[in-house]
Write a protein that holds these residues in place. Structure first.
Motif, short mmCIF file in Angstrom:
data_model
loop_
_atom_site.label_atom_id
_atom_site.label_comp_id
_atom_site.label_asym_id
_atom_site.label_seq_id
_atom_site.Cartn_x
_atom_site.Cartn_y
_atom_site.Cartn_z
N HIS A 46 0.81 -1.21 0.00
CA HIS A 46 0.00 0.00 0.00
C HIS A 46 0.85 1.27 0.00
N CYS A 47 1.79 1.39 0.96
CA CYS A 47 2.58 2.62 1.07
C CYS A 47 3.98 2.48 0.48
N LYS A 48 4.37 1.29 0.04
CA LYS A 48 5.67 1.00 -0.56
C LYS A 48 6.85 1.17 0.41
N LYS A 49 6.57 1.25 1.72
CA LYS A 49 7.65 1.35 2.71
C LYS A 49 8.33 0.00 2.85
N ARG A 50 9.67 -0.01 2.94
CA ARG A 50 10.47 -1.22 3.04
C ARG A 50 10.14 -1.95 4.34
N ILE A 51 10.00 -3.28 4.26
CA ILE A 51 9.74 -4.11 5.43
C ILE A 51 11.09 -4.61 5.94
N PRO A 52 11.42 -4.35 7.22
CA PRO A 52 12.72 -4.79 7.75
C PRO A 52 12.84 -6.31 7.76
N LEU A 53 14.09 -6.80 7.74
CA LEU A 53 14.37 -8.22 7.71
C LEU A 53 13.78 -8.94 8.92
N PHE A 54 13.87 -8.31 10.08
CA PHE A 54 13.38 -8.98 11.30
C PHE A 54 11.91 -8.87 11.38
#
Length: 48
Positions: free
Chosen positions: A40-48
């Motif tokens: 939706h917002c294209k914000k990066r999802i952290p690995l953890f």
């Protein structure tokens, strides 16, 4: 017991990768790059 845990972890890893493939391939996106992001917002999802 240990074998079951190893099989579970490997299965979870393969299942997670297949989920990425199922989501990205129909849209013509790479399954390797870029890293995962919010649809939706294209914000990066952290690995953890």
């Amino acid at each position: 017991m240990i074998t079951g845990i190893v099989v579970f972890i490997l299965g979870a890893m393969v299942g997670s990768f297949l989920n990425v493939c199922i989501h990205r391939m129909p849209q013509g996106e790479s399954v390797v790059w870029p890293s995962s992001n919010c649809p939706h917002c294209k914000k990066r999802i952290p690995l953890f």
